[in-house]
Design an enzyme around this catalytic site. Structure first.
Site, PDB file in Angstrom:
ATOM      1  N   SER A  24       2.407   6.155  -0.973  1.00 17.03           N
ATOM      2  CA  SER A  24       3.269   5.335  -1.829  1.00 17.03           C
ATOM      3  C   SER A  24       4.486   6.127  -2.258  1.00 17.03           C
ATOM      4  O   SER A  24       4.424   7.357  -2.405  1.00 17.03           O
ATOM      5  CB  SER A  24       2.515   4.903  -3.094  1.00 17.03           C
ATOM      6  OG  SER A  24       3.388   4.236  -3.985  1.00 17.03           O
TER       7      SER A  24
ATOM      8  N   TYR B 226      -2.926   6.621 -10.390  1.00 15.61           N
ATOM      9  CA  TYR B 226      -2.528   6.098  -9.070  1.00 15.61           C
ATOM     10  C   TYR B 226      -1.554   7.050  -8.384  1.00 15.61           C
ATOM     11  O   TYR B 226      -1.737   7.426  -7.221  1.00 15.61           O
ATOM     12  CB  TYR B 226      -1.873   4.726  -9.257  1.00 15.61           C
ATOM     13  CG  TYR B 226      -1.321   4.116  -7.978  1.00 15.61           C
ATOM     14  CD1 TYR B 226      -2.174   3.526  -7.063  1.00 15.61           C
ATOM     15  CD2 TYR B 226       0.038   4.137  -7.699  1.00 15.61           C
ATOM     16  CE1 TYR B 226      -1.678   2.966  -5.888  1.00 15.61           C
ATOM     17  CE2 TYR B 226       0.541   3.572  -6.530  1.00 15.61           C
ATOM     18  CZ  TYR B 226      -0.317   2.987  -5.626  1.00 15.61           C
ATOM     19  OH  TYR B 226       0.173   2.434  -4.458  1.00 15.61           O
TER      20      TYR B 226
HETATM   21  N1  LIG Z   1       2.295  -3.518  -2.574  1.00 17.72           N
HETATM   22  C1  LIG Z   1       3.087  -2.485  -2.722  1.00 17.72           C
HETATM   23  O1  LIG Z   1       4.241  -2.615  -3.109  1.00 17.72           O
HETATM   24  C2  LIG Z   1       2.608  -1.084  -2.381  1.00 17.72           C
HETATM   25  C3  LIG Z   1       3.500  -0.024  -2.601  1.00 17.72           C
HETATM   26  C4  LIG Z   1       3.104   1.266  -2.284  1.00 17.72           C
HETATM   27  C5  LIG Z   1       1.857   1.491  -1.734  1.00 17.72           C
HETATM   28  N2  LIG Z   1       1.003   0.438  -1.554  1.00 17.72           N
HETATM   29  C6  LIG Z   1      -0.311   0.749  -0.955  1.00 17.72           C
HETATM   30  O2  LIG Z   1      -0.560  -0.118   0.129  1.00 17.72           O
HETATM   31  C7  LIG Z   1      -1.961  -0.365   0.228  1.00 17.72           C
HETATM   32  C8  LIG Z   1      -2.207  -1.865   0.235  1.00 17.72           C
HETATM   33  O3  LIG Z   1      -1.638  -2.428  -0.942  1.00 17.72           O
HETATM   34  P1  LIG Z   1      -1.540  -4.008  -1.173  1.00 17.72           P
HETATM   35  O4  LIG Z   1      -0.342  -4.225  -2.015  1.00 17.72           O
HETATM   36  O5  LIG Z   1      -1.676  -4.734   0.124  1.00 17.72           O
HETATM   37  O6  LIG Z   1      -2.832  -4.204  -2.093  1.00 17.72           O
HETATM   38  P2  LIG Z   1      -3.693  -5.513  -2.356  1.00 17.72           P
HETATM   39  O7  LIG Z   1      -2.922  -6.742  -2.070  1.00 17.72           O
HETATM   40  O8  LIG Z   1      -4.281  -5.297  -3.708  1.00 17.72           O
HETATM   41  O9  LIG Z   1      -4.845  -5.384  -1.232  1.00 17.72           O
HETATM   42  C9  LIG Z   1      -5.730  -4.286  -1.261  1.00 17.72           C
HETATM   43  C10 LIG Z   1      -6.726  -4.429  -0.126  1.00 17.72           C
HETATM   44  O10 LIG Z   1      -7.697  -3.370  -0.266  1.00 17.72           O
HETATM   45  C11 LIG Z   1      -8.990  -3.942  -0.441  1.00 17.72           C
HETATM   46  N3  LIG Z   1      -9.761  -3.153  -1.389  1.00 17.72           N
HETATM   47  C12 LIG Z   1      -9.481  -2.945  -2.709  1.00 17.72           C
HETATM   48  N4  LIG Z   1     -10.443  -2.203  -3.261  1.00 17.72           N
HETATM   49  C13 LIG Z   1     -11.348  -1.938  -2.273  1.00 17.72           C
HETATM   50  C14 LIG Z   1     -12.578  -1.234  -2.221  1.00 17.72           C
HETATM   51  N5  LIG Z   1     -13.075  -0.638  -3.305  1.00 17.72           N
HETATM   52  N6  LIG Z   1     -13.250  -1.153  -1.038  1.00 17.72           N
HETATM   53  C15 LIG Z   1     -12.754  -1.765   0.071  1.00 17.72           C
HETATM   54  N7  LIG Z   1     -11.594  -2.443   0.085  1.00 17.72           N
HETATM   55  C16 LIG Z   1     -10.916  -2.533  -1.073  1.00 17.72           C
HETATM   56  C17 LIG Z   1      -8.721  -5.360  -0.978  1.00 17.72           C
HETATM   57  O11 LIG Z   1      -9.761  -6.272  -0.664  1.00 17.72           O
HETATM   58  P3  LIG Z   1     -10.964  -6.582  -1.688  1.00 17.72           P
HETATM   59  O12 LIG Z   1     -10.372  -6.808  -3.044  1.00 17.72           O
HETATM   60  O13 LIG Z   1     -11.591  -7.787  -1.096  1.00 17.72           O
HETATM   61  O14 LIG Z   1     -11.852  -5.391  -1.632  1.00 17.72           O
HETATM   62  C18 LIG Z   1      -7.486  -5.740  -0.184  1.00 17.72           C
HETATM   63  O15 LIG Z   1      -7.837  -6.158   1.113  1.00 17.72           O
HETATM   64  C19 LIG Z   1      -2.608   0.360  -0.947  1.00 17.72           C
HETATM   65  O16 LIG Z   1      -3.092   1.620  -0.539  1.00 17.72           O
HETATM   66  C20 LIG Z   1      -1.453   0.530  -1.917  1.00 17.72           C
HETATM   67  O17 LIG Z   1      -1.640   1.641  -2.783  1.00 17.72           O
HETATM   68  C21 LIG Z   1       1.352  -0.844  -1.867  1.00 17.72           C
END
Ligand SMILES: NC(=O)c1ccc[n+]([C@@H]2O[C@H](COP(=O)([O-])OP(=O)(O)OC[C@H]3O[C@@H](n4cnc5c(N)ncnc54)[C@H](OP(=O)(O)O)[C@@H]3O)[C@@H](O)[C@H]2O)c1
Length: 247
Positions: free
Chosen positions: A144, A158
């Site tokens: 991130s 985080y």
């Molecule tokens: N969105 C952004 O702007 C952003 C920016 C920087 C970095 N990121 C990184 O990108 C990645 C994805 O982010 P996102 O925005 O797509 O997040 P999201 O929409 O919250 O999706 C997270 C995914 O991870 C799964 N997950 C969460 N906790 C889990 C657990 N304990 N075991 C297994 N699976 C789990 C969730 O499914 P379930 O809830 O069904 O488990 C979901 O499929 C993350 O690593 C995040 O830190 C995102």
């Protein structure tokens, strides 16, 4: 990675958001995809014959991570694995919508964040090492922008877990080079998913490309990193931020 054969990828956290877009991109490119999340994937994805298997697993629980590795390893048999995308992550908030910081929240809460954002990628990389070696594959860790700069809305639990994952990516690149496996990271900026709330709109003027990113912006970068176009690239971190990390 060699041509001709069907390629296989493991994507964590594929039930929605960035992970779902990553899984769909690999599917569109003809790869066989293994995924996990705590929830089931949407039914239309289950109808795709290449979506080989979705495992309901909690990667924040060490036993859940080990069980996921064991199940996919059993299904793979002696087949090679060509890519592992460590995407599942959490940016936790307290019941009062506060970010988990040094001065607030429980230490056990910090440990939960590190278990999913840092230790699960380590456990999966170790667990799939032999299969990745057979495929001369690659690993992509989703880090991130918050791991590099203090972010107004990300808590320090985080941010430091992601900074640790960036450091781990460098270390893994050297260790896994001995197995013929490349290891890189993709650091998203503000990507429109459920992790993002309305307050993030205020950050758009600070993004040189003047928009939030899409999940497909991230998925495309991850996919390309796993192809032979990047055969000589390891230990690097690609910022998918629209230039936000330049400020
Ligand atoms: N969105 C952004 O702007 C952003 C920016 C920087 C970095 N990121 C990184 O990108 C990645 C994805 O982010 P996102 O925005 O797509 O997040 P999201 O929409 O919250 O999706 C997270 C995914 O991870 C799964 N997950 C969460 N906790 C889990 C657990 N304990 N075991 C297994 N699976 C789990 C969730 O499914 P379930 O809830 O069904 O488990 C979901 O499929 C993350 O690593 C995040 O830190 C995102």
């Amino acid at each position: 990675m060699s041509g001709g054969e069907v390629h296989t990828v493991v994507v964590t956290g594929a039930s929605r958001g960035i992970g779902h877009a990553i899984a769909r991109r690999f599917l569109a490119e003809g790869w066989r995809v293994f995924t996990c999340a705590r929830a089931e994937v949407p039914p239309e994805c289950r109808r795709d014959p290449n979506w080989a298997h979705h495992v309901v697993a909690d990667l924040a629980d060490p036993a859940g991570a080990e069980a996921f590795v064991a199940e996919v390893t059993r299904l793979l048999g002696d087949s090679p694995l060509h890519a592992l995308v460590n995407n599942a992550g959490v940016s936790p908030k307290t019941p009062y919508r506060e970010r988990l910081g040094v001065l607030n929240g429980s230490i056990d809460g910090w440990k939960q964040v590190f278990e999913l954002n840092f230790f699960a990628p380590l456990r999966l990389a170790r667990g799939f090492g032999a299969a990745l070696h057979r495929g001369r594959g690659s690993i992509v860790n989703i880090t991130s922008i918050a791991g590099h700069y203090v972010h107004p809305f990300a808590g320090s639990a985080y941010s430091t877990s992601k900074a640790a994952l960036s450091g781990l990516t460098r270390e893994m690149a050297v260790e896994f080079a001995q197995l013929g496996v490349r290891v890189n990271a993709v650091a998203p900026g503000e990507i429109r998913t459920e992790m993002i709330s309305a307050e993030y709109e205020a950050l758009v003027p600070r993004i040189p490309l003047e928009r939030m990113g899409t999940t497909d912006d991230v998925a495309g970068t991850v996919f390309r990193l796993c192809t032979d176009d990047f055969a000589y690239v390891t230990g690097t971190e690609v910022f998918v931020t629209g230039g936000q990390h330049l400020y």
